[in-house]
Design a protein around this motif. Sequence first.
Motif, mmCIF file in Angstrom:
data_model
loop_
_atom_site.group_PDB
_atom_site.id
_atom_site.type_symbol
_atom_site.label_atom_id
_atom_site.label_comp_id
_atom_site.label_asym_id
_atom_site.label_seq_id
_atom_site.Cartn_x
_atom_site.Cartn_y
_atom_site.Cartn_z
ATOM 1 N N LEU A 1 39.315 34.379 45.765
ATOM 2 C CA LEU A 1 40.122 34.506 44.645
ATOM 3 C C LEU A 1 40.972 33.166 44.486
ATOM 4 O O LEU A 1 41.137 32.515 43.586
ATOM 5 C CB LEU A 1 40.882 35.968 44.213
ATOM 6 N N HIS A 2 41.962 33.086 45.595
ATOM 7 C CA HIS A 2 42.894 32.108 45.789
ATOM 8 C C HIS A 2 42.390 30.787 45.815
ATOM 9 O O HIS A 2 42.727 29.651 45.102
ATOM 10 C CB HIS A 2 43.634 32.448 46.969
ATOM 11 N N GLU A 3 41.187 30.481 46.334
ATOM 12 C CA GLU A 3 40.258 29.331 46.471
ATOM 13 C C GLU A 3 39.811 28.913 44.958
ATOM 14 O O GLU A 3 40.068 27.565 44.771
ATOM 15 C CB GLU A 3 39.290 29.460 47.518
ATOM 16 N N LEU A 4 39.267 29.983 44.284
ATOM 17 C CA LEU A 4 39.061 29.623 43.002
ATOM 18 C C LEU A 4 40.065 29.194 42.051
ATOM 19 O O LEU A 4 40.093 28.217 41.369
ATOM 20 C CB LEU A 4 38.242 31.090 42.239
ATOM 21 N N CYS B 1 45.630 42.518 42.477
ATOM 22 C CA CYS B 1 45.841 43.418 43.425
ATOM 23 C C CYS B 1 44.250 43.896 43.926
ATOM 24 O O CYS B 1 43.686 44.724 43.063
ATOM 25 C CB CYS B 1 46.525 44.526 43.161
ATOM 26 N N VAL B 2 43.678 43.310 44.972
ATOM 27 C CA VAL B 2 42.374 43.285 45.229
ATOM 28 C C VAL B 2 41.413 43.194 44.157
ATOM 29 O O VAL B 2 41.528 42.025 43.692
ATOM 30 C CB VAL B 2 42.084 44.987 45.758
ATOM 31 N N ASP B 3 40.699 43.952 43.369
ATOM 32 C CA ASP B 3 39.995 43.662 42.277
ATOM 33 C C ASP B 3 40.463 44.262 40.993
ATOM 34 O O ASP B 3 39.801 44.094 39.912
ATOM 35 C CB ASP B 3 38.409 44.226 42.476
ATOM 36 N N ASP B 4 41.794 44.652 40.867
ATOM 37 C CA ASP B 4 42.334 44.697 39.723
ATOM 38 C C ASP B 4 43.382 43.639 39.424
ATOM 39 O O ASP B 4 44.328 43.069 40.033
ATOM 40 C CB ASP B 4 43.132 46.009 39.883
ATOM 41 N N MET B 5 43.297 43.140 37.984
ATOM 42 C CA MET B 5 44.242 42.254 37.473
ATOM 43 C C MET B 5 45.322 42.737 36.488
ATOM 44 O O MET B 5 44.768 43.331 35.633
ATOM 45 C CB MET B 5 43.321 41.099 36.646
ATOM 46 N N PHE C 1 40.783 40.416 53.341
ATOM 47 C CA PHE C 1 41.270 38.975 53.671
ATOM 48 C C PHE C 1 40.165 38.077 52.817
ATOM 49 O O PHE C 1 40.718 37.326 52.037
ATOM 50 C CB PHE C 1 41.544 38.593 54.921
ATOM 51 N N LEU C 2 38.799 38.164 53.098
ATOM 52 C CA LEU C 2 38.056 37.177 52.579
ATOM 53 C C LEU C 2 37.880 37.309 51.003
ATOM 54 O O LEU C 2 37.867 36.246 50.280
ATOM 55 C CB LEU C 2 36.616 37.290 53.102
ATOM 56 N N THR D 1 30.111 42.544 54.340
ATOM 57 C CA THR D 1 30.166 43.851 53.993
ATOM 58 C C THR D 1 31.437 44.368 54.094
ATOM 59 O O THR D 1 32.330 44.107 54.560
ATOM 60 C CB THR D 1 29.253 44.503 55.147
ATOM 61 N N TYR D 2 31.726 44.940 52.610
ATOM 62 C CA TYR D 2 32.909 45.842 52.450
ATOM 63 C C TYR D 2 33.222 46.818 53.745
ATOM 64 O O TYR D 2 32.161 47.719 53.963
ATOM 65 C CB TYR D 2 32.844 46.617 51.046
#
Length: 258
Positions: free
Chosen positions: A44-47, A67-71, A38-39, A30-31
Motif C-alpha cells: 500500500l505504501h509503495e502505491l 489499518c491493514v485492509d480498513d481505511m 508487512f508485505l 500466503t496470508y
Amino acid sequence: MSPKDRMFQLIVWRENPSEKLQIYQLNTVTYGTATAPFLAIRSLHELGVRHKETHPLGAKVVCNDFCVDDMLTGADDADTLKEICVQVSDILSSGGLQLAKWYSNHPTLINGNETDKVLSFNDTDSTKTLGMRWTPKSDIFRYHLDSSFTDLSPTKRTVLSVTARMFDPLGLLSPISIKARILLRELWQNHLAWDETIPMQMHTRWERFKENLRNLDKVSIPRYTNSSKAKIQIHGFADASTTLMAAVYIYELIRMEK
C-alpha cells in the motif's frame, strides 16, 4: 512470491482418495506467513509513494489512514471527501486492488448522490471497523459481543476466551474489560487448571461481569470529530492502586476564529 522461494510453498492435493497425490506450487504470498502483514502494508505504501505527485490527496490517505485492509479517513467538506475517494480508488486500482465498500456520515454520499461511478456508498444501518460497529447516519460507535459465552462453563479457559474477544483498541470499554483481566490474573495466582471450575467467590464476580456484557449493545459513543480549523489541547490524568493503574487523556477542541 520470488521464484526461488516458491518451493517452500508447496500444497499436496487430490480430489478423492483414489487419485494420485499432486503437488502444487503457490506463487503468491500466503496470508498467515510471517512476512504477510508487512508485505501487505508495504505494498500500500509503495502505491502511495508512486502516485504522490499525480494523486496527492489519495496518496497521503493510502500511506497514513489504513489499518491493514480498513481505511478510516475524512475531510472538512464533501467535495474534498469525494476527491479523496476518486484518487484512492485510482491508486489502488493501479495495483490490482479494489476497495469493496464505502461508508460516509455525509448525507449526500449516504443517499447515493455521488456523481462518479467509481464510488459506491453503502446506505446500511452500520458497518464493523476495528472491533466496533459504526452507524454512519447518527455517527456513533456501538459494541457487540457474541452472546454464546453465556452458556460456557466458568473456567480459566472461558475467562481468557471472552476477554480476548473484546477487541477494543481505543480502550473505551476498559472500565468493563479490566474486571475480567483482574479476575484472570487471580485465576493464574491460584494455579487453577485451564478447565477447572473456578471458586464460588470468583464465580459470582464472573456472573456479574457477564451481566454487564449482556448490556453492551446499549452503549453508544459519539464519534470524535477533528477539524483543521480547530486548536487542540490535551489534558492527561493518571492514577494507580495495588490492583491496576490507569491513564486518561482528554482532548479539548477550541474553535479558531475565521
